[in-house]
Design a protein around this motif. Structure first.
Motif, PDB file in Angstrom:
ATOM      1  N   THR A 158      -5.074  -3.992   1.825  1.00 42.53           N
ATOM      2  CA  THR A 158      -5.322  -5.302   1.231  1.00 42.53           C
ATOM      3  C   THR A 158      -4.141  -6.208   1.551  1.00 42.53           C
ATOM      4  OG1 THR A 158      -6.610  -4.347  -0.574  1.00 42.53           O
ATOM      5  CG2 THR A 158      -5.635  -6.516  -0.965  1.00 42.53           C
ATOM      6  N   TYR A 159      -4.397  -7.487   1.773  1.00 45.61           N
ATOM      7  CA  TYR A 159      -3.299  -8.423   2.030  1.00 45.61           C
ATOM      8  C   TYR A 159      -2.407  -8.471   0.780  1.00 45.61           C
ATOM      9  CZ  TYR A 159      -0.887 -12.538   3.850  1.00 45.61           C
ATOM     10  OH  TYR A 159       0.065 -13.408   4.332  1.00 45.61           O
ATOM     11  N   PRO A 160      -1.071  -8.470   0.938  1.00 45.24           N
ATOM     12  CA  PRO A 160      -0.174  -8.311  -0.214  1.00 45.24           C
ATOM     13  C   PRO A 160       0.030  -9.552  -1.069  1.00 45.24           C
ATOM     14  CG  PRO A 160       1.113  -8.518   1.787  1.00 45.24           C
ATOM     15  CD  PRO A 160      -0.337  -8.456   2.215  1.00 45.24           C
ATOM     16  N   LEU A 161      -0.648 -10.651  -0.759  1.00 50.37           N
ATOM     17  CA  LEU A 161      -0.448 -11.884  -1.512  1.00 50.37           C
ATOM     18  C   LEU A 161      -1.785 -12.565  -1.794  1.00 50.37           C
ATOM     19  CD1 LEU A 161       2.556 -13.052   0.632  1.00 50.37           C
ATOM     20  CD2 LEU A 161       2.694 -12.829  -1.864  1.00 50.37           C
ATOM     21  N   ALA A 162      -1.801 -13.401  -2.822  1.00 48.82           N
ATOM     22  CA  ALA A 162      -3.023 -14.117  -3.181  1.00 48.82           C
ATOM     23  C   ALA A 162      -3.317 -15.253  -2.212  1.00 48.82           C
ATOM     24  CB  ALA A 162      -2.898 -14.675  -4.602  1.00 48.82           C
ATOM     25  N   ALA A 163      -2.311 -15.688  -1.440  1.00 43.84           N
ATOM     26  CA  ALA A 163      -2.488 -16.752  -0.463  1.00 43.84           C
ATOM     27  C   ALA A 163      -1.881 -16.316   0.861  1.00 43.84           C
ATOM     28  CB  ALA A 163      -1.817 -18.045  -0.943  1.00 43.84           C
ATOM     29  N   GLN A 164      -2.549 -16.677   1.946  1.00 46.87           N
ATOM     30  CA  GLN A 164      -2.031 -16.351   3.274  1.00 46.87           C
ATOM     31  C   GLN A 164      -0.753 -17.143   3.513  1.00 46.87           C
ATOM     32  OE1 GLN A 164      -4.112 -14.242   4.994  1.00 46.87           O
ATOM     33  NE2 GLN A 164      -2.834 -13.936   6.792  1.00 46.87           N
ATOM     34  N   GLY A 165       0.292 -16.457   3.984  1.00 45.60           N
ATOM     35  CA  GLY A 165       1.567 -17.118   4.220  1.00 45.60           C
ATOM     36  C   GLY A 165       2.020 -17.013   5.657  1.00 45.60           C
ATOM     37  N   GLU A 166       2.930 -17.885   6.039  1.00 42.47           N
ATOM     38  CA  GLU A 166       3.483 -17.876   7.398  1.00 42.47           C
ATOM     39  C   GLU A 166       4.529 -16.774   7.529  1.00 42.47           C
ATOM     40  OE1 GLU A 166       6.128 -20.732  10.402  1.00 42.47           O
ATOM     41  OE2 GLU A 166       5.547 -21.445   8.409  1.00 42.47           O
ATOM     42  N   ILE A 167       4.494 -16.055   8.646  1.00 43.69           N
ATOM     43  CA  ILE A 167       5.490 -15.025   8.912  1.00 43.69           C
ATOM     44  C   ILE A 167       6.782 -15.704   9.379  1.00 43.69           C
ATOM     45  CG2 ILE A 167       6.093 -13.014  10.307  1.00 43.69           C
ATOM     46  CD1 ILE A 167       3.888 -12.457   8.327  1.00 43.69           C
ATOM     47  N   ILE A 168       7.859 -15.519   8.623  1.00 43.35           N
ATOM     48  CA  ILE A 168       9.144 -16.125   8.985  1.00 43.35           C
ATOM     49  C   ILE A 168      10.196 -15.062   9.309  1.00 43.35           C
ATOM     50  CG2 ILE A 168       8.745 -18.250   7.701  1.00 43.35           C
ATOM     51  CD1 ILE A 168      10.470 -17.110   5.452  1.00 43.35           C
ATOM     52  N   GLY A 252       6.019   4.902 -12.254  1.00 42.58           N
ATOM     53  CA  GLY A 252       5.061   5.975 -12.503  1.00 42.58           C
ATOM     54  C   GLY A 252       3.636   5.505 -12.709  1.00 42.58           C
ATOM     55  N   GLN A 253       3.417   4.208 -12.752  1.00 46.74           N
ATOM     56  CA  GLN A 253       2.063   3.678 -12.971  1.00 46.74           C
ATOM     57  C   GLN A 253       1.227   3.792 -11.706  1.00 46.74           C
ATOM     58  OE1 GLN A 253       2.031  -0.332 -14.512  1.00 46.74           O
ATOM     59  NE2 GLN A 253      -0.142  -0.640 -14.035  1.00 46.74           N
ATOM     60  N   PHE A 254      -0.002   4.271 -11.855  1.00 39.58           N
ATOM     61  CA  PHE A 254      -0.939   4.299 -10.730  1.00 39.58           C
ATOM     62  C   PHE A 254      -1.591   2.929 -10.619  1.00 39.58           C
ATOM     63  CE2 PHE A 254      -5.299   4.681  -9.146  1.00 39.58           C
ATOM     64  CZ  PHE A 254      -5.062   5.266  -7.912  1.00 39.58           C
ATOM     65  N   VAL A 255      -1.640   2.397  -9.390  1.00 43.50           N
ATOM     66  CA  VAL A 255      -2.268   1.094  -9.164  1.00 43.50           C
ATOM     67  C   VAL A 255      -3.295   1.224  -8.051  1.00 43.50           C
ATOM     68  CG1 VAL A 255      -0.257  -0.226  -9.939  1.00 43.50           C
ATOM     69  CG2 VAL A 255      -0.467   0.400  -7.524  1.00 43.50           C
ATOM     70  N   GLN A 256      -4.250   0.329  -8.071  1.00 45.05           N
ATOM     71  CA  GLN A 256      -5.285   0.318  -7.055  1.00 45.05           C
ATOM     72  C   GLN A 256      -5.052  -0.831  -6.080  1.00 45.05           C
ATOM     73  OE1 GLN A 256      -8.718   0.101  -9.731  1.00 45.05           O
ATOM     74  NE2 GLN A 256      -9.236   2.201  -9.140  1.00 45.05           N
ATOM     75  N   ALA A 257      -5.599  -0.689  -4.874  1.00 42.82           N
ATOM     76  CA  ALA A 257      -5.490  -1.736  -3.866  1.00 42.82           C
ATOM     77  C   ALA A 257      -5.984  -3.058  -4.433  1.00 42.82           C
ATOM     78  CB  ALA A 257      -6.284  -1.357  -2.627  1.00 42.82           C
ATOM     79  N   GLY A 258      -5.205  -4.110  -4.266  1.00 44.67           N
ATOM     80  CA  GLY A 258      -5.580  -5.422  -4.766  1.00 44.67           C
ATOM     81  C   GLY A 258      -5.109  -5.718  -6.167  1.00 44.67           C
ATOM     82  N   GLN A 259      -4.542  -4.721  -6.859  1.00 44.34           N
ATOM     83  CA  GLN A 259      -4.050  -4.939  -8.216  1.00 44.34           C
ATOM     84  C   GLN A 259      -2.764  -5.760  -8.167  1.00 44.34           C
ATOM     85  OE1 GLN A 259      -3.900  -1.432 -10.645  1.00 44.34           O
ATOM     86  NE2 GLN A 259      -2.399  -2.278 -12.064  1.00 44.34           N
ATOM     87  N   GLN A 260      -2.603  -6.682  -9.106  1.00 49.08           N
ATOM     88  CA  GLN A 260      -1.411  -7.521  -9.127  1.00 49.08           C
ATOM     89  C   GLN A 260      -0.197  -6.710  -9.567  1.00 49.08           C
ATOM     90  OE1 GLN A 260      -1.745 -11.557 -10.565  1.00 49.08           O
ATOM     91  NE2 GLN A 260       0.264 -11.471 -11.545  1.00 49.08           N
ATOM     92  N   LEU A 261       0.879  -6.804  -8.765  1.00 44.77           N
ATOM     93  CA  LEU A 261       2.117  -6.108  -9.062  1.00 44.77           C
ATOM     94  C   LEU A 261       3.162  -7.027  -9.684  1.00 44.77           C
ATOM     95  CD1 LEU A 261       2.506  -4.080  -5.725  1.00 44.77           C
ATOM     96  CD2 LEU A 261       1.304  -3.407  -7.820  1.00 44.77           C
ATOM     97  N   GLY A 262       3.030  -8.324  -9.421  1.00 46.68           N
ATOM     98  CA  GLY A 262       3.998  -9.287  -9.928  1.00 46.68           C
ATOM     99  C   GLY A 262       3.797 -10.626  -9.265  1.00 46.68           C
ATOM    100  N   LEU A 263       4.870 -11.426  -9.251  1.00 47.29           N
ATOM    101  CA  LEU A 263       4.833 -12.752  -8.646  1.00 47.29           C
ATOM    102  C   LEU A 263       5.962 -12.882  -7.630  1.00 47.29           C
ATOM    103  CD1 LEU A 263       4.277 -14.951 -11.845  1.00 47.29           C
ATOM    104  CD2 LEU A 263       2.527 -14.104 -10.247  1.00 47.29           C
ATOM    105  N   SER A 264       5.701 -13.604  -6.563  1.00 48.57           N
ATOM    106  CA  SER A 264       6.705 -13.781  -5.520  1.00 48.57           C
ATOM    107  C   SER A 264       7.846 -14.673  -5.996  1.00 48.57           C
ATOM    108  CB  SER A 264       6.065 -14.391  -4.269  1.00 48.57           C
ATOM    109  OG  SER A 264       5.666 -15.728  -4.524  1.00 48.57           O
ATOM    110  N   GLY A 265       8.973 -14.565  -5.315  1.00 47.51           N
ATOM    111  CA  GLY A 265      10.144 -15.356  -5.679  1.00 47.51           C
ATOM    112  C   GLY A 265      10.810 -15.947  -4.457  1.00 47.51           C
ATOM    113  N   SER A 266      12.134 -16.006  -4.492  1.00 42.28           N
ATOM    114  CA  SER A 266      12.892 -16.656  -3.432  1.00 42.28           C
ATOM    115  C   SER A 266      14.205 -15.914  -3.219  1.00 42.28           C
ATOM    116  CB  SER A 266      13.167 -18.118  -3.800  1.00 42.28           C
ATOM    117  OG  SER A 266      13.955 -18.753  -2.820  1.00 42.28           O
ATOM    118  N   ALA A 267      14.698 -15.951  -1.990  1.00 44.88           N
ATOM    119  CA  ALA A 267      16.003 -15.374  -1.674  1.00 44.88           C
ATOM    120  C   ALA A 267      16.628 -16.166  -0.541  1.00 44.88           C
ATOM    121  CB  ALA A 267      15.879 -13.908  -1.287  1.00 44.88           C
ATOM    122  N   ASN A 268      17.936 -16.351  -0.630  1.00 43.12           N
ATOM    123  CA  ASN A 268      18.678 -17.067   0.399  1.00 43.12           C
ATOM    124  C   ASN A 268      18.122 -18.465   0.644  1.00 43.12           C
ATOM    125  OD1 ASN A 268      21.055 -16.483   1.733  1.00 43.12           O
ATOM    126  ND2 ASN A 268      20.049 -16.007   3.660  1.00 43.12           N
ATOM    127  N   GLY A 269      17.580 -19.071  -0.405  1.00 40.44           N
ATOM    128  CA  GLY A 269      17.074 -20.433  -0.316  1.00 40.44           C
ATOM    129  C   GLY A 269      15.680 -20.566   0.251  1.00 40.44           C
TER     130      GLY A 269
END
Length: 303
Positions: A158-168, A252-269
């Motif tokens: 499954t794609y790892p994000l809710a929105a398609q992003g640019e590869i940087i 230790g939590q079992f998760v299924q493909a597509g399950q939300q793990l968290g929210l994206s953030g920022s690093a190095n600006g």
């Protein structure tokens, strides 16, 4: 006779040219090495005129010769003439001491800056001088070409994000932070893609698995290490998510493909998700083969 190598990948893989290999005596030069997506190799040896395949669709040269410790191409043409060079000289052994003249990409004359990615019209890219940034200014490749590949997210993922992003950021790119030449040199840092998305974008599990015990902040003051991280352990492969702004799972939590793990953030600006895996190509996992240079794995620790 000396031996050298040009590494190429066709089809759904990528085409990477002019990466000289260690020389050995009494062996015809290997002028083209083709790596298929399944990992198989085809080698084309010899000197003189070069055409691969026979119609020269991928690689053609008026002449190839070995003079002393250098390999010399004249009248070089790649991808059916979309990339051309009058003369290319590369060392048989090691890096550096290479030269390229008369480069034209789709009729244009690029500046030829180190590690500059020049896009092709229908996808893919050309890097005319790939150079390490480890202080030694070593030329790692004189021409690096990525063949555009139309792929979906790798089967079963499954794609790892809710929105398609640019590869940087791409895996194992010398001169970048995803490099064995730049610390920290481990798979979690280097075998990774950076996907640019706004802060707060939902982050998903790419497959079924268990959340690992290494979770939360790294505890580093380095801005390149900012945010939260977690591991997703699946059968035969481990995934790593970094620079999160929120984590919605526990160790230790079992998760299924597509399950939300968290929210994206920022690093190095830069707002983005750092997504890595210990085995295989993360660019392929997220369906971005055409956005990244040829994949070459390194033997590094995971962690």
């Amino acid at each position: 006779m000396k031996r050298f190598g040009i590494l190429a990948g066709l089809g759904l893989a990528l085409l990477a040219l002019l990466l000289p290999a260690r020389a050995s005596a009494d062996v015809l030069p290997v002028v083209v090495q083709v790596q298929a997506p399944d990992g198989t190799h085809v080698q084309v040896s010899g000197e003189g005129a070069l055409s691969y395949p026979r119609n020269g669709r991928f690689v053609r040269a008026q002449s190839v010769s070995v003079e002393g410790d250098h390999l010399i191409f004249t009248g070089l043409s790649l991808l059916g003439g979309r990339v051309k060079a009058d003369r290319l000289v590369i060392p048989v052994n090691g890096f550096g001491d290479a030269s390229l003249s008369g480069l034209r990409i789709e009729g244009r004359k690029p500046q030829g800056l180190p590690n500059q990615v020049i896009p092709l019209k229908d996808g893919g890219y050309v890097v005319s001088l790939q150079q390490s940034l480890d202080g030694q200014q070593r030329n790692l490749a004189e021409i690096l070409v990525g063949v555009p590949a139309k792929v979906d997210v790798a089967a079963g993922y499954t794609y790892p994000l809710a929105a398609q992003g640019e590869i940087i950021g791409c895996p194992f790119v010398p001169g970048s932070t995803h490099s064995a030449f730049v610390a920290p040199d481990n798979l979690a840092s280097d075998n990774a893609v950076d996907i640019a998305v706004p802060v707060g974008t939902p982050v998903y599990a790419v497959t079924d698995g268990v959340i690992g015990p290494q979770i939360g902040a790294l505890g580093s003051t380095d801005p390149a290490m900012a945010g939260l991280r977690l591991h997703l352990n699946a059968p035969g492969v481990q995934f790593y998510y970094a620079h999160l702004s929120e984590i919605d799972v526990v160790p230790g939590q079992f998760v299924q493909a597509g399950q939300q793990l968290g929210l994206s953030g920022s690093a190095n600006g830069a707002p983005h998700l750092h997504f890595a895996q210990d085995i295989g190509n993360p660019a392929e996992t997220v369906g971005a083969l055409g956005a990244c240079p040829f994949y070459q794995s390194y033997s590094e620790p995971w962690g």
